[in-house]
Design a protein around this motif. Structure first.
Motif, PDB file in Angstrom:
ATOM      1  N   VAL A  68      29.240  34.127  -9.411  1.00  0.00           N
ATOM      2  CA  VAL A  68      30.069  35.009  -8.554  1.00  0.00           C
ATOM      3  C   VAL A  68      31.100  34.222  -7.753  1.00  0.00           C
ATOM      4  N   SER A  69      30.876  32.930  -7.604  1.00  0.00           N
ATOM      5  CA  SER A  69      31.836  32.103  -6.853  1.00  0.00           C
ATOM      6  C   SER A  69      32.994  31.648  -7.732  1.00  0.00           C
ATOM      7  N   TYR A  70      32.959  31.976  -9.015  1.00  0.00           N
ATOM      8  CA  TYR A  70      34.013  31.555  -9.954  1.00  0.00           C
ATOM      9  C   TYR A  70      34.516  32.791 -10.706  1.00  0.00           C
ATOM     10  N   PRO A  71      35.428  33.552 -10.069  1.00  0.00           N
ATOM     11  CA  PRO A  71      35.838  34.848 -10.638  1.00  0.00           C
ATOM     12  C   PRO A  71      36.333  34.787 -12.083  1.00  0.00           C
ATOM     13  N   LYS A  72      37.081  33.707 -12.415  1.00  0.00           N
ATOM     14  CA  LYS A  72      37.600  33.656 -13.796  1.00  0.00           C
ATOM     15  C   LYS A  72      36.451  33.530 -14.781  1.00  0.00           C
ATOM     16  N   LEU A  73      35.495  32.686 -14.420  1.00  0.00           N
ATOM     17  CA  LEU A  73      34.334  32.489 -15.299  1.00  0.00           C
ATOM     18  C   LEU A  73      33.498  33.780 -15.378  1.00  0.00           C
ATOM     19  N   MET A  74      33.395  34.454 -14.243  1.00  0.00           N
ATOM     20  CA  MET A  74      32.621  35.703 -14.221  1.00  0.00           C
ATOM     21  C   MET A  74      33.272  36.732 -15.155  1.00  0.00           C
ATOM     22  N   LYS A  75      34.600  36.751 -15.128  1.00  0.00           N
ATOM     23  CA  LYS A  75      35.319  37.688 -15.986  1.00  0.00           C
ATOM     24  C   LYS A  75      35.096  37.300 -17.453  1.00  0.00           C
ATOM     25  N   GLN A  76      35.155  35.994 -17.716  1.00  0.00           N
ATOM     26  CA  GLN A  76      34.987  35.548 -19.110  1.00  0.00           C
ATOM     27  C   GLN A  76      33.570  35.866 -19.621  1.00  0.00           C
ATOM     28  N   VAL A  77      32.567  35.563 -18.781  1.00  0.00           N
ATOM     29  CA  VAL A  77      31.179  35.827 -19.193  1.00  0.00           C
ATOM     30  C   VAL A  77      30.987  37.325 -19.462  1.00  0.00           C
ATOM     31  N   SER A  78      31.557  38.159 -18.582  1.00  0.00           N
ATOM     32  CA  SER A  78      31.416  39.611 -18.765  1.00  0.00           C
ATOM     33  C   SER A  78      32.073  40.046 -20.072  1.00  0.00           C
ATOM     34  N   GLU A  79      33.223  39.444 -20.367  1.00  0.00           N
ATOM     35  CA  GLU A  79      33.938  39.800 -21.593  1.00  0.00           C
ATOM     36  C   GLU A  79      33.111  39.402 -22.823  1.00  0.00           C
ATOM     37  N   LEU A  80      32.499  38.201 -22.746  1.00  0.00           N
ATOM     38  CA  LEU A  80      31.686  37.755 -23.886  1.00  0.00           C
ATOM     39  C   LEU A  80      30.464  38.666 -24.071  1.00  0.00           C
ATOM     40  N   LEU A  81      29.907  39.115 -22.965  1.00  0.00           N
ATOM     41  CA  LEU A  81      28.768  40.045 -23.067  1.00  0.00           C
ATOM     42  C   LEU A  81      29.223  41.350 -23.719  1.00  0.00           C
ATOM     43  N   TYR A  82      30.421  41.778 -23.344  1.00  0.00           N
ATOM     44  CA  TYR A  82      30.952  43.017 -23.926  1.00  0.00           C
ATOM     45  C   TYR A  82      31.201  42.840 -25.427  1.00  0.00           C
ATOM     46  N   ILE A  83      31.734  41.667 -25.783  1.00  0.00           N
ATOM     47  CA  ILE A  83      31.989  41.408 -27.224  1.00  0.00           C
ATOM     48  C   ILE A  83      30.662  41.399 -27.987  1.00  0.00           C
ATOM     49  N   ALA A  84      29.624  40.831 -27.344  1.00  0.00           N
ATOM     50  CA  ALA A  84      28.300  40.798 -28.002  1.00  0.00           C
ATOM     51  C   ALA A  84      27.801  42.211 -28.291  1.00  0.00           C
ATOM     52  N   ALA A  85      28.312  43.171 -27.505  1.00  0.00           N
ATOM     53  CA  ALA A  85      27.872  44.559 -27.684  1.00  0.00           C
ATOM     54  C   ALA A  85      28.926  45.403 -28.395  1.00  0.00           C
ATOM     55  N   ALA A  86      29.954  44.724 -28.921  1.00  0.00           N
ATOM     56  CA  ALA A  86      31.125  45.443 -29.448  1.00  0.00           C
ATOM     57  C   ALA A  86      30.812  46.495 -30.501  1.00  0.00           C
ATOM     58  N   ASP A  87      29.841  46.210 -31.394  1.00  0.00           N
ATOM     59  CA  ASP A  87      29.579  47.184 -32.468  1.00  0.00           C
ATOM     60  C   ASP A  87      28.609  48.287 -32.049  1.00  0.00           C
ATOM     61  N   LEU A  88      28.205  48.245 -30.819  1.00  0.00           N
ATOM     62  CA  LEU A  88      27.149  49.183 -30.410  1.00  0.00           C
ATOM     63  C   LEU A  88      27.732  50.433 -29.762  1.00  0.00           C
ATOM     64  N   ASN A  89      26.992  51.518 -29.894  1.00  0.00           N
ATOM     65  CA  ASN A  89      27.410  52.764 -29.243  1.00  0.00           C
ATOM     66  C   ASN A  89      26.628  52.919 -27.957  1.00  0.00           C
ATOM     67  N   PHE A  90      27.331  53.029 -26.857  1.00  0.00           N
ATOM     68  CA  PHE A  90      26.610  53.285 -25.596  1.00  0.00           C
ATOM     69  C   PHE A  90      27.516  54.048 -24.638  1.00  0.00           C
ATOM     70  N   ASP A  91      26.867  54.828 -23.766  1.00  0.00           N
ATOM     71  CA  ASP A  91      27.629  55.654 -22.826  1.00  0.00           C
ATOM     72  C   ASP A  91      27.781  54.984 -21.474  1.00  0.00           C
ATOM     73  N   SER A  92      26.839  54.094 -21.145  1.00  0.00           N
ATOM     74  CA  SER A  92      26.891  53.464 -19.818  1.00  0.00           C
ATOM     75  C   SER A  92      26.272  52.080 -19.876  1.00  0.00           C
ATOM     76  N   VAL A  93      26.516  51.297 -18.800  1.00  0.00           N
ATOM     77  CA  VAL A  93      25.901  49.967 -18.710  1.00  0.00           C
ATOM     78  C   VAL A  93      25.048  49.903 -17.446  1.00  0.00           C
ATOM     79  N   CYS A  94      23.999  49.096 -17.520  1.00  0.00           N
ATOM     80  CA  CYS A  94      23.134  48.939 -16.350  1.00  0.00           C
ATOM     81  C   CYS A  94      22.697  47.479 -16.277  1.00  0.00           C
ATOM     82  N   GLY A  95      23.028  46.801 -15.175  1.00  0.00           N
ATOM     83  CA  GLY A  95      22.654  45.397 -15.008  1.00  0.00           C
ATOM     84  C   GLY A  95      21.240  45.284 -14.454  1.00  0.00           C
ATOM     85  N   VAL A  96      20.502  44.262 -14.913  1.00  0.00           N
ATOM     86  CA  VAL A  96      19.170  44.007 -14.339  1.00  0.00           C
ATOM     87  C   VAL A  96      19.417  43.350 -12.974  1.00  0.00           C
TER      88      VAL A  96
END
Ligand SMILES: O=c1ccn([C@@H]2O[C@H](COP(=O)(O)O)[C@@H](O)[C@H]2O)c(=O)[nH]1
Length: 463
Positions: free
Chosen positions: A46-74
């Motif tokens: 959280v102290s490195y916004p660019k990295l946080m954005k990149q990690v979130s994007e990679l997580l989204y790409i990992a889920a790219a082929d999946l169908n989902f209506d919402s996201v929920c963080g642990v």
């Protein structure tokens, strides 16, 4: 994952995580007492916004082929990651609460959804998979569907296999083996450390042979060697969960038994010792001037000092009578006590053993009460006992009859010391009455008991 994201991007990410100390190597004593050569603290992201954005994007790409209506963080580390995914990709987010609110809707899942909606779970690190599973379980209780979870780092210790058994496919951006391979290649760690980490992973795999998802049973860990935090995370009963949470945060496994007979004296005492205790135990039927105002003052102190109220009523009648005793009469215990107790002599209920000499609660009685507790674990949070009676992580063993100096009183009470109760007899929480309320400086003495009992717990789990 490698097919969706270039190798270079992943390698660079690994080095970046190392540079920000999200990944560390050395000799780390984990809360469970185990020594690990690698330690992850991805909260720093959280102290490195660019990295946080990149990690979130990679997580989204990992889920790219999946169908989902919402996201929920642990909760908690993955919450900002899920938020970024939600905002960047216009996917509604759901928030999973750790504890229900005491007021209002008492919902554990916040956000709008329709029953049957598909939710994607987001996590930072997976070890056994139990944290992901807990969130999935709750979402499913709220009529959401969950088929997939995305994680930044899979420690490869059995989480993927375990989640698969519960119908969840885990999609990971990074794995532990890739991480150490890259860091060795980049000269950040030597081969000795790489091998050490890989061996650690190999020898610390969680057993996934069980069929259902109570991760803790599958970890084959005994309650007495687990941290209060781990046990709180495993507990399904919300009061138990809350109590473990308080114990962990206040570093207190001390309950004070305020057996005074005037309400003003009780309130004064509770305000003094409140900062040091996780539970205040009462016997309201010994109060000479009991009123609703006393209850409301006690509740305010419970909020101020963050403790639970335990009315030590020891119910022992048939269900119908106990219902009246518990919910009605002049005390209306159900309205204000977080915890109360019952003998199991009349049948299913809660369990109790006595600390007074010659008590009859032994052998078969204990076995039967344990069975009753397991059958009613939604209602039972633990036992009053002199020694640990089971290793089920969710049950809290509470020991009364405790004094720093041991000994006894003239009416048959036998005292044990905090260390004897928590370390030697492996119970979780000590209940101290006159040892605290009968001294001239109760606040300082309560702190002494807190320190002694908590140190005994720390000694026990680090064995
Ligand atoms: O087996 C039991 C069950 C309950 N108690 C209660 O705990 C406190 C102990 O007070 P001390 O002053 O520390 O002796 C008291 O409220 C008992 O009713 C217990 O002692 N033993």
């Amino acid at each position: 994952m490698a097919d969706k994201i270039s190798e270079d991007v992943l390698d660079k990410l690994i080095v970046d995580l190392f540079e920000i100390e999200g990944v560390k190597f050395g000799d780390f004593k984990l809360k469970s007492g185990i020594h690990s050569p690698a330690y992850f603290d991805l909260r720093v992201i959280v102290s490195y916004p660019k990295l946080m954005k990149q990690v979130s994007e990679l997580l989204y790409i990992a889920a790219a082929d999946l169908n989902f209506d919402s996201v929920c963080g642990v909760p908690y580390t993955a919450l900002p990651l899920a938020t970024v995914i939600s905002v960047e990709h216009d996917k509604p987010m759901l928030i999973r609460r750790r504890e229900a609110k005491d007021y209002g809707t008492k919902k554990m899942i916040e956000g709008k959804y329709r029953p049957g909606d598909m939710c994607l779970v987001v996590e930072d690190v997976v070890t056994s998979g139990s944290s992901v599973f807990e969130t999935v379980q709750l979402l499913r209780e709220y009529e959401l569907r969950v088929r997939d979870a995305v994680v930044l780092l899979d420690r490869e210790q059995g989480g993927t296999e375990r989640l698969k058994k519960d119908g969840i496919k885990l999609h990971s951006v990074l794995t532990m083996s890739r991480l150490v391979d890259v860091l060795q290649r980049e000269g950040k760690i030597d081969n000795g450390m790489r091998t050490k980490v890989l061996k650690f992973v190999e020898h610390n795999k969680f057993d996934t042979s069980g069929s259902q998802g109570d991760g803790l049973a599958q970890r084959k860990q005994l309650a007495s060697s687990m941290t209060f935090k781990q046990r709180g995370e495993a507990a399904q009963n919300l009061v138990a969960r809350r109590l473990f949470n308080i114990m962990e945060n206040k570093q207190s496994n001390l309950a004070v038994s305020v057996d005074l007979t005037k309400s003003a004296d009780i309130i004064k005492m509770v305000d003094q010792v409140g900062p040091h205790v996780c539970v205040v135990k009462t016997h309201v039927d010994i109060i000479e001037d009991f009123t609703a105002d006393f209850v409301s003052k006690l509740q305010k102190l419970a909020e101020k000092h963050n403790f639970l109220i335990f009315e030590d009523r020891k119910y022992a009648d048939i269900g119908n009578t106990v219902c009246h005793q518990y919910g009605g009469g002049i005390y209306k215990v159900a309205d204000w006590a977080h915890i109360t107790n019952a003998h199991t002599v009349p049948g299913p209920g809660v369990v109790q053993e006595m600390s007074s000499s010659g008590n009859l609660a032994t052998g078969e009685y204990t076995k039967e009460t344990l069975k009753i507790a397991r059958d009613h674990s939604d209602f039972v949070i633990g036992f009053i006992c002199q020694s640990r009676i089971c290793e089920d992580p969710e049950f809290i063993c509470m020991t009364p009859g405790v004094k720093l100096e041991g000994g006894g009183d003239s009416l048959g009470q036998q005292y044990t010391t905090p260390r004897d109760a928590v370390f030697s007899r492996r119970t979780d929480l000590v209940i101290v009455g006159r040892g605290i309320t009968g001294v001239t400086n109760p606040e300082a003495v309560a702190n002494e008991y807190r320190l002694a009992a908590f140190a005994s717990y720390q000694e026990r789990i680090s064995q």
